[in-house]
Scaffold this motif. Sequence first.
Motif, PDB file in Angstrom:
ATOM      1  N   HIS A 175       0.825  -1.206   0.000  1.00 42.12           N
ATOM      2  CA  HIS A 175       0.000   0.000   0.000  1.00 42.12           C
ATOM      3  C   HIS A 175       0.860   1.257   0.000  1.00 42.12           C
ATOM      4  O   HIS A 175       0.543   2.237  -0.682  1.00 42.12           O
ATOM      5  N   ASP A 182       0.933   4.049  -2.955  1.00 45.74           N
ATOM      6  CA  ASP A 182       0.734   5.460  -2.626  1.00 45.74           C
ATOM      7  C   ASP A 182       1.833   6.322  -3.242  1.00 45.74           C
ATOM      8  O   ASP A 182       1.574   7.336  -3.899  1.00 45.74           O
ATOM      9  N   PHE A 209      -5.935   6.127  -6.121  1.00 38.56           N
ATOM     10  CA  PHE A 209      -5.289   7.262  -5.460  1.00 38.56           C
ATOM     11  C   PHE A 209      -5.679   8.510  -6.226  1.00 38.56           C
ATOM     12  O   PHE A 209      -5.426   8.602  -7.422  1.00 38.56           O
ATOM     13  N   LEU A 254      -6.717   8.010  -0.449  1.00 42.85           N
ATOM     14  CA  LEU A 254      -6.311   6.696  -0.943  1.00 42.85           C
ATOM     15  C   LEU A 254      -7.402   5.703  -0.606  1.00 42.85           C
ATOM     16  O   LEU A 254      -7.790   5.566   0.554  1.00 42.85           O
TER      17      LEU A 254
END
Length: 233
Positions: A136, A140, A222, A231
């Motif tokens: 994750h 991001d 995102f 997100l």
Amino acid sequence: MKHLIFISLLLFVSILTTAQPSFRLDTIYANDQKNVALFFPEPIRQGITGSENFVFTYNREKGQYFGLLQAEPGKESNLLVVNRNGSVFSYIIKYREQLTKLNYFIPMSSSIGNERPIANDSLEVANSKSSIANKHRYYDRFCSYLLDRKQRIGRLKKRKEGVALSVENIVFDKDELYFVIQITNNSSLDYDLNFLNLSIETRQKGKKKSLQKCKRPSKCIFYENRVGYNLAV
């Protein structure tokens, strides 16, 4: 009111396969004339043979590190040993008149597993959660990089009722596909980004051509707007 929303969308296309590990059991030979000694990295808690023509003896009270194996003529069998820490060892055992090896020093790496699967499962779950968290964070950072990059591949744009959607960029990274999409709201209404439905469209060859749509779930969304960053996974 005009709103610009830049979206970096990751379409999950990688295929993960898991396989159960296979173990090839080593063979230990013994006879009825000599003792074959097996030295383990931890004290023996339990030792079992699969046939009566094999005998495995060890100190059940003190829990010594070694056991003695003897055999009488007969069919092959197996030996299962469990150490005090739960490590499991398994071997094929056979009778042989002439022995070339009398002592076996067994490392922990020869263990086929542990009798306490709950602890192992907990460790696997913890490692899995850590791996997901790392993914994750990578999504991001990489999606933010794609938005800041502002690279365009061409004019791929659709308009409807004052809302325009354009595909700004498509990037392939580590078996995963990323779409950078810009949504422009020129209508008089304010819209919040709720969800995106993605599908892959294929055209069959032949005289009777037909289109088939297959929905693909997104792995990560995102997006950046005038308020800030969000997100969604």
